[in-house]
Design a protein around this motif. Structure first.
Motif, PDB file in Angstrom:
ATOM      1  N   GLU A   1      -7.257  -3.079   3.995  1.00  0.00           N
ATOM      2  CA  GLU A   1      -8.215  -3.801   2.558  1.00  0.00           C
ATOM      3  C   GLU A   1      -9.060  -4.160   3.114  1.00  0.00           C
ATOM      4  O   GLU A   1     -10.432  -4.343   1.923  1.00  0.00           O
ATOM      5  CB  GLU A   1      -6.649  -4.035   1.906  1.00  0.00           C
ATOM      6  N   GLN A   2      -9.293  -5.546   3.754  1.00  0.00           N
ATOM      7  CA  GLN A   2      -9.833  -6.145   4.070  1.00  0.00           C
ATOM      8  C   GLN A   2     -11.629  -5.291   4.045  1.00  0.00           C
ATOM      9  O   GLN A   2     -12.932  -6.321   3.392  1.00  0.00           O
ATOM     10  CB  GLN A   2     -10.283  -7.241   5.485  1.00  0.00           C
ATOM     11  N   PHE A   3     -11.353  -4.730   4.943  1.00  0.00           N
ATOM     12  CA  PHE A   3     -12.864  -4.332   5.090  1.00  0.00           C
ATOM     13  C   PHE A   3     -13.565  -2.820   3.923  1.00  0.00           C
ATOM     14  O   PHE A   3     -14.135  -2.062   3.930  1.00  0.00           O
ATOM     15  CB  PHE A   3     -12.874  -3.523   6.390  1.00  0.00           C
ATOM     16  N   ARG A   4     -12.470  -2.621   3.130  1.00  0.00           N
ATOM     17  CA  ARG A   4     -12.417  -0.730   2.229  1.00  0.00           C
ATOM     18  C   ARG A   4     -12.899  -0.213   2.562  1.00  0.00           C
ATOM     19  O   ARG A   4     -13.356   0.820   2.650  1.00  0.00           O
ATOM     20  CB  ARG A   4     -13.676  -1.659   1.152  1.00  0.00           C
TER      21      ARG A   4
ATOM     22  N   ARG B   1      -3.825  -4.920   6.553  1.00  0.00           N
ATOM     23  CA  ARG B   1      -4.303  -5.734   5.617  1.00  0.00           C
ATOM     24  C   ARG B   1      -5.929  -5.600   5.433  1.00  0.00           C
ATOM     25  O   ARG B   1      -6.795  -6.292   5.070  1.00  0.00           O
ATOM     26  CB  ARG B   1      -3.808  -7.508   6.205  1.00  0.00           C
ATOM     27  N   PHE B   2      -5.709  -5.623   7.840  1.00  0.00           N
ATOM     28  CA  PHE B   2      -7.814  -5.126   7.627  1.00  0.00           C
ATOM     29  C   PHE B   2      -8.016  -3.619   7.167  1.00  0.00           C
ATOM     30  O   PHE B   2      -9.728  -3.933   6.794  1.00  0.00           O
ATOM     31  CB  PHE B   2      -7.214  -4.156   9.451  1.00  0.00           C
TER      32      PHE B   2
ATOM     33  N   SER C   1     -10.255 -10.262  14.897  1.00  0.00           N
ATOM     34  CA  SER C   1     -11.113 -11.230  14.627  1.00  0.00           C
ATOM     35  C   SER C   1     -10.819 -11.707  15.919  1.00  0.00           C
ATOM     36  O   SER C   1     -10.286 -11.021  17.107  1.00  0.00           O
ATOM     37  CB  SER C   1      -9.358 -11.794  13.625  1.00  0.00           C
TER      38      SER C   1
END
Length: 204
Positions: free
Chosen positions: A167-170, A164-165, A150
């Motif tokens: 998980e966000q981008f799988r 979180r990063f 970001s």
């Protein structure tokens, strides 16, 4: 992943190997299932599964002089994301700033290796904070996935929500990972290297 030229044994300082202790040699068996990720710094060679010795001012040089390391992953045949973090910020007893982001490289293709990538943050453990683990995690980048930090993340390095990063981008689990340990380059009395309890502690 690969790089132009293979580091020869003559370019590696013998001090690193002479400084190893059984505690740190035990790192490597824990990582066999994590692939063959290699991290090369000048004079030291591959620092995976080791700690940075204080001789020859190596701890100072890795914190203040040397640029991003060269990374090798012989099995590479896809596109990857490389992440370097410190889970021990500000110290292992109270890692309230876990994970401290030092490097994120996206869209890495098998050849050639991006070994002078921008935005590399040198390992700089604070004085009197003991040993810090510097972890390198290599993820397979999902096809057609546009990955980026970001604007706020790009503005500065620092404490970062790694999970979180991922998980966000799988990204899933790392296909390969390794780490080295170092501490502040000024002497710290009676500060023995920490021991590793389990493979879970490596990724904690």
């Amino acid at each position: 992943l690969g790089w132009a030229g293979t580091p020869g044994a003559n370019n590696v300082s013998p001090t690193l190997h002479h400084s190893l202790t059984p505690v740190f040699l035990s790192f490597c068996p824990l990582f066999l299932f994590r692939g063959d990720l290699e991290v090369f710094y000048p004079e030291l060679g591959d620092v995976g599964c080791t700690y940075i010795p204080k001789c020859n001012q190596y701890r100072k040089r890795i914190s203040k002089e040397w640029h991003s390391p060269k990374i090798a992953y012989p099995q590479a045949d896809k596109k990857y994301v490389l992440i370097m973090v410190d889970p021990d910020a500000p110290n292992r007893a109270n890692p309230k700033y876990r994970f401290w982001r030092h490097w994120v490289v996206i869209d890495i293709k098998p050849h050639p290796l991006c070994f002078l990538c921008p935005d590399y943050g040198r390992p700089t453990p604070p004085s009197q904070s003991g040993y810090h683990r510097y972890q390198f995690r290599l993820y397979e980048q999902p096809a057609h996935e546009a990955i980026s930090l970001s604007p706020e993340e790009k503005a500065s390095l620092g404490s970062w929500p790694l999970e979180r990063f991922v998980e966000q981008f799988r990204l899933g689990s790392p296909v390969a990972s390794t780490q080295f340990l170092t501490q502040h380059h000024t002497p710290e009395p009676r500060n023995p290297p920490p021991s590793q309890k389990s493979s879970r502690d490596f990724l904690s």
